[in-house]
Design a protein around this motif. Structure first.
Motif, PDB file in Angstrom:
ATOM      1  N   TYR B  33       0.841  -1.197   0.000  1.00 17.46           N
ATOM      2  CA  TYR B  33       0.000   0.000   0.000  1.00 17.46           C
ATOM      3  C   TYR B  33       0.878   1.250   0.000  1.00 17.46           C
ATOM      4  CZ  TYR B  33      -2.868  -3.542   2.481  1.00 17.46           C
ATOM      5  OH  TYR B  33      -3.507  -4.694   2.874  1.00 17.46           O
ATOM      6  N   TYR B  35       0.255   5.270   1.030  1.00 15.68           N
ATOM      7  CA  TYR B  35      -0.641   6.235   1.645  1.00 15.68           C
ATOM      8  C   TYR B  35      -0.028   7.635   1.565  1.00 15.68           C
ATOM      9  CZ  TYR B  35      -3.159   2.430   4.068  1.00 15.68           C
ATOM     10  OH  TYR B  35      -3.900   1.306   4.376  1.00 15.68           O
ATOM     11  N   GLN B  37      -0.154  11.121   3.763  1.00 20.18           N
ATOM     12  CA  GLN B  37      -0.590  11.683   5.037  1.00 20.18           C
ATOM     13  C   GLN B  37      -0.232  13.165   5.080  1.00 20.18           C
ATOM     14  OE1 GLN B  37       1.138   9.987   8.617  1.00 20.18           O
ATOM     15  NE2 GLN B  37      -0.532  10.747   9.888  1.00 20.18           N
ATOM     16  N   PRO B  43      -3.813   9.004   7.404  1.00 17.49           N
ATOM     17  CA  PRO B  43      -3.336   8.506   6.109  1.00 17.49           C
ATOM     18  C   PRO B  43      -4.485   8.234   5.150  1.00 17.49           C
ATOM     19  CG  PRO B  43      -2.302   7.328   7.933  1.00 17.49           C
ATOM     20  CD  PRO B  43      -3.409   8.135   8.503  1.00 17.49           C
ATOM     21  N   LEU B  45      -5.316   6.255   1.541  1.00 16.17           N
ATOM     22  CA  LEU B  45      -4.791   5.272   0.601  1.00 16.17           C
ATOM     23  C   LEU B  45      -4.730   5.849  -0.806  1.00 16.17           C
ATOM     24  CD1 LEU B  45      -3.934   2.280   0.156  1.00 16.17           C
ATOM     25  CD2 LEU B  45      -6.328   1.836  -0.459  1.00 16.17           C
ATOM     26  N   GLN B  48      -3.106   0.387  -3.937  1.00 21.04           N
ATOM     27  CA  GLN B  48      -2.880  -0.901  -3.290  1.00 21.04           C
ATOM     28  C   GLN B  48      -2.570  -1.935  -4.358  1.00 21.04           C
ATOM     29  OE1 GLN B  48      -6.097  -2.114  -0.735  1.00 21.04           O
ATOM     30  NE2 GLN B  48      -5.314  -4.198  -0.472  1.00 21.04           N
ATOM     31  N   LEU B  91       3.570   7.184   3.115  1.00 18.76           N
ATOM     32  CA  LEU B  91       3.775   5.957   3.877  1.00 18.76           C
ATOM     33  C   LEU B  91       3.577   4.740   2.986  1.00 18.76           C
ATOM     34  CD1 LEU B  91       1.665   6.946   6.999  1.00 18.76           C
ATOM     35  CD2 LEU B  91       4.141   6.672   6.979  1.00 18.76           C
ATOM     36  N   ASN B 103      -5.550  -9.188   7.186  1.00 20.74           N
ATOM     37  CA  ASN B 103      -4.127  -9.300   7.461  1.00 20.74           C
ATOM     38  C   ASN B 103      -3.589  -7.942   7.890  1.00 20.74           C
ATOM     39  OD1 ASN B 103      -3.299 -12.148   6.515  1.00 20.74           O
ATOM     40  ND2 ASN B 103      -4.558 -11.360   4.835  1.00 20.74           N
ATOM     41  N   GLU B 104      -2.890  -7.912   9.009  1.00 17.95           N
ATOM     42  CA  GLU B 104      -2.384  -6.664   9.558  1.00 17.95           C
ATOM     43  C   GLU B 104      -1.431  -5.983   8.604  1.00 17.95           C
ATOM     44  OE1 GLU B 104      -0.525  -7.043  13.357  1.00 17.95           O
ATOM     45  OE2 GLU B 104       0.372  -5.049  13.272  1.00 17.95           O
ATOM     46  N   GLN B 105      -1.577  -4.674   8.497  1.00 22.08           N
ATOM     47  CA  GLN B 105      -0.670  -3.875   7.692  1.00 22.08           C
ATOM     48  C   GLN B 105       0.496  -3.412   8.566  1.00 22.08           C
ATOM     49  OE1 GLN B 105      -2.543  -0.742   5.384  1.00 22.08           O
ATOM     50  NE2 GLN B 105      -4.449  -1.884   5.269  1.00 22.08           N
ATOM     51  N   PHE B 107       3.719  -0.795   8.680  1.00 22.89           N
ATOM     52  CA  PHE B 107       4.071   0.463   8.043  1.00 22.89           C
ATOM     53  C   PHE B 107       5.566   0.742   8.091  1.00 22.89           C
ATOM     54  CE2 PHE B 107       0.089   2.615   7.063  1.00 22.89           C
ATOM     55  CZ  PHE B 107      -0.812   1.797   7.696  1.00 22.89           C
ATOM     56  N   GLY B 108       6.054   1.376   7.031  1.00 21.73           N
ATOM     57  CA  GLY B 108       7.399   1.909   7.021  1.00 21.73           C
ATOM     58  C   GLY B 108       7.441   3.261   7.709  1.00 21.73           C
ATOM     59  N   PRO B 109       8.639   3.848   7.839  1.00 16.95           N
ATOM     60  CA  PRO B 109       8.788   5.124   8.538  1.00 16.95           C
ATOM     61  C   PRO B 109       8.292   6.321   7.738  1.00 16.95           C
ATOM     62  CG  PRO B 109      10.885   4.428   7.650  1.00 16.95           C
ATOM     63  CD  PRO B 109       9.925   3.294   7.395  1.00 16.95           C
TER      64      PRO B 109
END
Lengths: 115, 116
Positions: B33, B35, B37, B43, B45, B48, B91, B103-105, B107-109
């Motif tokens: 994904y 995003y 923000q 955030p 989307l 995807q 993101l 399914n849990e997402q 995230f990167g920094p």
């Protein structure tokens, strides 16, 4: 389509005090519900989630949240706040049995903690 | 286990310039994904992917934004030309293959973009 609101833009609490962050959702059935935390300069971390069953869910870092269908709410609570809890908190809603795990995020509540 | 990697972490450009962001998801995660923000907002989307196919790009401004995930692993998001309102944190997140269960997402920094 689902949506989520967080009425409080910013909250300030004293360290050691209790905390409640509000979240209201809009969805035709029981949604998936999530709380995420975002510390400055970092990505989002999942605190807890609700799919079904027990309406009081426990998460990481001492947080819990309660799903109240009658109020379309999923408020986040913590009995005693620590200074490290200062961050941005996002409530999110997902639609079960729709494709591809899409979630919609609320606008966030910024939490400040006074020592 | 390594998390979601993103680069660069910060980028400053002038309006009308182009910019690209890179994301490497967690190994084995089929869904990726992107995003956007904006400061003070949650955030949103943009796009995807499921493996290398687009699942949802309904909120991607396709006149200026593009994204690809050619080999079903890492991904690039491009903006060309950039506008002032594109200033935001971008993101990237990944999750295991989507299906009937959530399914849990992860995230990167993020990449903080400033358009001057």
């Amino acid at each position: 389509a689902q949506s989520v609101t967080q009425p409080d833009i910013h909250i300030t609490v004293s360290e050691g005090a209790s905390l409640e962050l509000r979240c209201n959702y809009s969805y035709g059935a029981t949604p998936y519900l999530f709380w995420y935390v975002q510390s400055p300069g970092q990505g989002l971390q999942l605190l807890l989630k609700y799919f079904s069953g027990d309406t009081l869910v426990q998460g990481i870092k001492g947080f819990e949240a309660e799903f109240k269908r009658s109020q379309s709410s999923f408020n986040l609570r913590k009995p005693s706040v620590h200074w490290s809890d200062a961050a941005e908190y996002f409530c999110a809603v997902g639609a079960p049995k729709t494709s591809y795990d899409k979630v919609i995020f609320g606008p966030g509540t910024s939490l400040s903690v006074i020592p | 286990e390594a998390g979601v990697a993103q680069s660069p972490r910060y980028k400053i450009i002038e309006k009308r310039q182009s910019v690209a962001f890179w994301c490497n998801p967690i190994s084995g995660h089929a869904t990726l994904y992107w995003y956007q923000q904006i400061l003070g907002q949650g955030p949103k989307l943009l796009i995807q992917f499921q493996n290398n196919g687009v699942v949802d790009d309904s909120q991607l401004p396709k006149d200026r934004f593009s994204a690809e995930r050619l080999k079903g692993v890492d991904s690039t998001l491009k903006i060309q030309p950039a506008k002032l309102e594109d200033s935001a944190v971008y993101l990237c997140a990944s999750s295991l293959a989507s299906g009937n269960s959530y399914n849990e997402q992860f995230f990167g920094p993020g990449t903080r973009l400033t358009v001057l």
